[in-house]
Motif scaffolding. Structure first.
Motif, mmCIF file in Angstrom:
data_model
loop_
_atom_site.group_PDB
_atom_site.id
_atom_site.type_symbol
_atom_site.label_atom_id
_atom_site.label_comp_id
_atom_site.label_asym_id
_atom_site.label_seq_id
_atom_site.Cartn_x
_atom_site.Cartn_y
_atom_site.Cartn_z
ATOM 1 N N ALA A 1 93.417 17.435 -1.481
ATOM 2 C CA ALA A 1 92.706 18.631 -1.020
ATOM 3 C C ALA A 1 93.107 19.109 0.369
ATOM 4 O O ALA A 1 92.703 20.196 0.771
ATOM 5 C CB ALA A 1 91.199 18.353 -1.037
ATOM 6 N N GLY A 2 93.852 18.304 1.105
ATOM 7 C CA GLY A 2 94.227 18.663 2.469
ATOM 8 C C GLY A 2 93.474 17.819 3.470
ATOM 9 O O GLY A 2 92.308 17.467 3.246
ATOM 10 N N LEU A 3 94.145 17.519 4.567
ATOM 11 C CA LEU A 3 93.551 16.651 5.587
ATOM 12 C C LEU A 3 92.257 17.234 6.151
ATOM 13 O O LEU A 3 91.314 16.494 6.447
ATOM 14 C CB LEU A 3 94.557 16.408 6.716
ATOM 15 C CG LEU A 3 94.109 15.463 7.820
ATOM 16 C CD1 LEU A 3 93.818 14.065 7.271
ATOM 17 C CD2 LEU A 3 95.158 15.396 8.919
ATOM 18 N N GLU A 4 92.200 18.546 6.282
ATOM 19 C CA GLU A 4 91.005 19.175 6.850
ATOM 20 C C GLU A 4 89.764 18.964 5.983
ATOM 21 O O GLU A 4 88.640 19.090 6.456
ATOM 22 C CB GLU A 4 91.244 20.664 7.085
ATOM 23 C CG GLU A 4 91.409 21.498 5.839
ATOM 24 C CD GLU A 4 92.787 21.410 5.171
ATOM 25 O OE1 GLU A 4 92.922 21.936 4.049
ATOM 26 O OE2 GLU A 4 93.712 20.820 5.754
ATOM 27 N N ARG A 5 89.939 18.591 4.737
ATOM 28 C CA ARG A 5 88.808 18.349 3.837
ATOM 29 C C ARG A 5 88.360 16.895 3.818
ATOM 30 O O ARG A 5 87.446 16.533 3.088
ATOM 31 C CB ARG A 5 89.177 18.782 2.427
ATOM 32 C CG ARG A 5 89.575 20.231 2.371
ATOM 33 C CD ARG A 5 88.734 20.949 1.474
ATOM 34 N NE ARG A 5 89.079 22.368 1.548
ATOM 35 C CZ ARG A 5 88.717 23.240 0.683
ATOM 36 N NH1 ARG A 5 87.996 22.860 -0.330
ATOM 37 N NH2 ARG A 5 89.026 24.496 0.828
ATOM 38 N N VAL A 6 89.025 16.074 4.586
ATOM 39 C CA VAL A 6 88.634 14.666 4.655
ATOM 40 C C VAL A 6 87.484 14.549 5.639
ATOM 41 O O VAL A 6 87.660 14.637 6.846
ATOM 42 C CB VAL A 6 89.823 13.776 5.089
ATOM 43 C CG1 VAL A 6 89.362 12.324 5.240
ATOM 44 C CG2 VAL A 6 90.950 13.876 4.080
ATOM 45 N N THR A 7 86.308 14.383 5.087
ATOM 46 C CA THR A 7 85.092 14.223 5.887
ATOM 47 C C THR A 7 84.342 12.991 5.393
ATOM 48 O O THR A 7 84.582 12.511 4.270
ATOM 49 C CB THR A 7 84.172 15.455 5.745
ATOM 50 O OG1 THR A 7 83.726 15.542 4.379
ATOM 51 C CG2 THR A 7 84.883 16.744 6.162
ATOM 52 N N LEU A 8 83.456 12.516 6.211
ATOM 53 C CA LEU A 8 82.632 11.390 5.770
ATOM 54 C C LEU A 8 81.736 11.797 4.608
ATOM 55 O O LEU A 8 81.508 10.998 3.691
ATOM 56 C CB LEU A 8 81.822 10.850 6.941
ATOM 57 C CG LEU A 8 82.652 10.190 8.051
ATOM 58 C CD1 LEU A 8 81.743 9.677 9.159
ATOM 59 C CD2 LEU A 8 83.521 9.074 7.522
ATOM 60 N N SER A 9 81.278 13.031 4.617
ATOM 61 C CA SER A 9 80.451 13.511 3.499
ATOM 62 C C SER A 9 81.222 13.489 2.190
ATOM 63 O O SER A 9 80.698 13.064 1.150
ATOM 64 C CB SER A 9 79.965 14.939 3.767
ATOM 65 O OG SER A 9 79.144 14.976 4.894
ATOM 66 N N ALA A 10 82.469 13.939 2.225
ATOM 67 C CA ALA A 10 83.286 13.947 1.008
ATOM 68 C C ALA A 10 83.533 12.528 0.509
ATOM 69 O O ALA A 10 83.492 12.272 -0.701
ATOM 70 C CB ALA A 10 84.602 14.662 1.274
ATOM 71 N N LEU A 11 83.789 11.602 1.436
ATOM 72 C CA LEU A 11 83.987 10.217 1.015
ATOM 73 C C LEU A 11 82.710 9.592 0.478
ATOM 74 O O LEU A 11 82.744 8.839 -0.497
ATOM 75 C CB LEU A 11 84.515 9.379 2.182
ATOM 76 C CG LEU A 11 86.012 9.468 2.430
ATOM 77 C CD1 LEU A 11 86.405 8.545 3.576
ATOM 78 C CD2 LEU A 11 86.804 9.131 1.198
ATOM 79 N N ALA A 12 81.603 9.905 1.116
ATOM 80 C CA ALA A 12 80.326 9.378 0.628
ATOM 81 C C ALA A 12 80.078 9.838 -0.808
ATOM 82 O O ALA A 12 79.622 9.049 -1.645
ATOM 83 C CB ALA A 12 79.188 9.819 1.548
ATOM 84 N N ARG A 13 80.406 11.102 -1.092
ATOM 85 C CA ARG A 13 80.251 11.594 -2.470
ATOM 86 C C ARG A 13 81.168 10.827 -3.430
ATOM 87 O O ARG A 13 80.764 10.499 -4.543
ATOM 88 C CB ARG A 13 80.544 13.090 -2.539
ATOM 89 C CG ARG A 13 79.412 13.961 -2.018
ATOM 90 C CD ARG A 13 79.614 15.429 -2.330
ATOM 91 N NE ARG A 13 80.811 15.996 -1.703
ATOM 92 C CZ ARG A 13 80.869 16.440 -0.440
ATOM 93 N NH1 ARG A 13 79.795 16.388 0.324
ATOM 94 N NH2 ARG A 13 81.985 16.948 0.039
ATOM 95 N N ARG A 14 82.389 10.539 -3.000
ATOM 96 C CA ARG A 14 83.324 9.802 -3.867
ATOM 97 C C ARG A 14 82.801 8.419 -4.215
ATOM 98 O O ARG A 14 83.054 7.907 -5.300
ATOM 99 C CB ARG A 14 84.681 9.653 -3.198
ATOM 100 C CG ARG A 14 85.523 10.875 -3.345
ATOM 101 C CD ARG A 14 86.970 10.586 -3.018
ATOM 102 N NE ARG A 14 87.717 11.783 -3.381
ATOM 103 C CZ ARG A 14 88.957 11.805 -3.732
ATOM 104 N NH1 ARG A 14 89.655 10.700 -3.757
ATOM 105 N NH2 ARG A 14 89.550 12.922 -4.048
ATOM 106 N N PHE A 15 82.125 7.800 -3.269
ATOM 107 C CA PHE A 15 81.628 6.438 -3.486
ATOM 108 C C PHE A 15 80.161 6.412 -3.911
ATOM 109 O O PHE A 15 79.602 5.345 -4.115
ATOM 110 C CB PHE A 15 81.820 5.594 -2.223
ATOM 111 C CG PHE A 15 83.258 5.214 -1.987
ATOM 112 C CD1 PHE A 15 83.842 4.190 -2.713
ATOM 113 C CD2 PHE A 15 84.021 5.897 -1.063
ATOM 114 C CE1 PHE A 15 85.166 3.835 -2.512
ATOM 115 C CE2 PHE A 15 85.348 5.549 -0.842
ATOM 116 C CZ PHE A 15 85.932 4.522 -1.572
#
Length: 189
Positions: free
Chosen positions: A22-36
């Motif tokens: 998705a691009g580096l700018e989309r790497v957020t803690l919120s996005a990772l929390a959703r993944r896990f």
């Protein structure tokens, strides 16, 4: 309590995958929390924040590129080594665009020195041994190689060459030919 299965390494790997998707700018803690499927707060047991996460992704990318570079350079010299190293950066950027973008992040001196950054300079210097450059000339040439390799990769990835012929592969080969000629005829100080 630390959630089972989460670790800094696992978060960094997932962040790197997300960056590539998705691009580096989309790497957020919120996005990772959703993944896990966890709360953002639980990630702080493993990383100190978004900046820490992106720094770790940058270090991962630099390490991966250095490993590829070392393998590609083994037993090569001169233009063959120059081409191999340039291709490592270009191919990595194509395969892992988000990680490559992370590798371009500015790191503080201590973090860069402790990571794979010095290995990249050593690889460039190894290439330059085939051109008989030393001292300050070698440093200038290391900077030239980095500028050309990363500049070309960034322009190509951004679509800067997609509007006209010839094919970018042909241009890349000509750029490497020109670099080889320049390095063989490096001007005296």
């Amino acid at each position: 309590m630390v959630r089972a299965g989460l670790s800094a390494e696992r978060l960094v790997r997932a962040g790197a995958e997300l960056a590539d998707e998705a691009g580096l700018e989309r790497v957020t803690l919120s996005a990772l929390a959703r993944r896990f499927d966890v709360k953002v707060a639980s990630l702080y047991a493993h990383v100190s924040g978004a900046h820490d996460l992106r720094t770790r992704i940058a270090l991962l990318a630099l390490r991966e590129m250095a490993d590829r570079g070392a393998a590609a350079l083994a037993g090569r010299a001169g233009k063959d080594a120059l081409t191999a190293l340039g291709d490592v950066y270009r191919d990595y950027a194509r395969e892992h665009p988000g990680r490559y973008a992370a590798s371009r992040l500015r790191l503080d001196a201590a973090t860069a020195a402790a990571g794979a950054g010095p290995r990249h300079a050593e690889m460039a210097r190894a290439v330059l041994r085939g051109y008989d450059l030393s001292g300050p000339d070698q440093t200038h040439a290391v900077r030239l190689l980095g500028s050309v390799f990363h500049g070309y990769v960034d322009l190509e990835a951004g679509g800067g060459f997609s509007h006209s012929a010839p094919d970018t592969q042909e241009t890349w080969e000509r750029v490497l030919d020109a670099l080889d000629a320049l390095l063989r005829g490096w001007p005296a100080a």
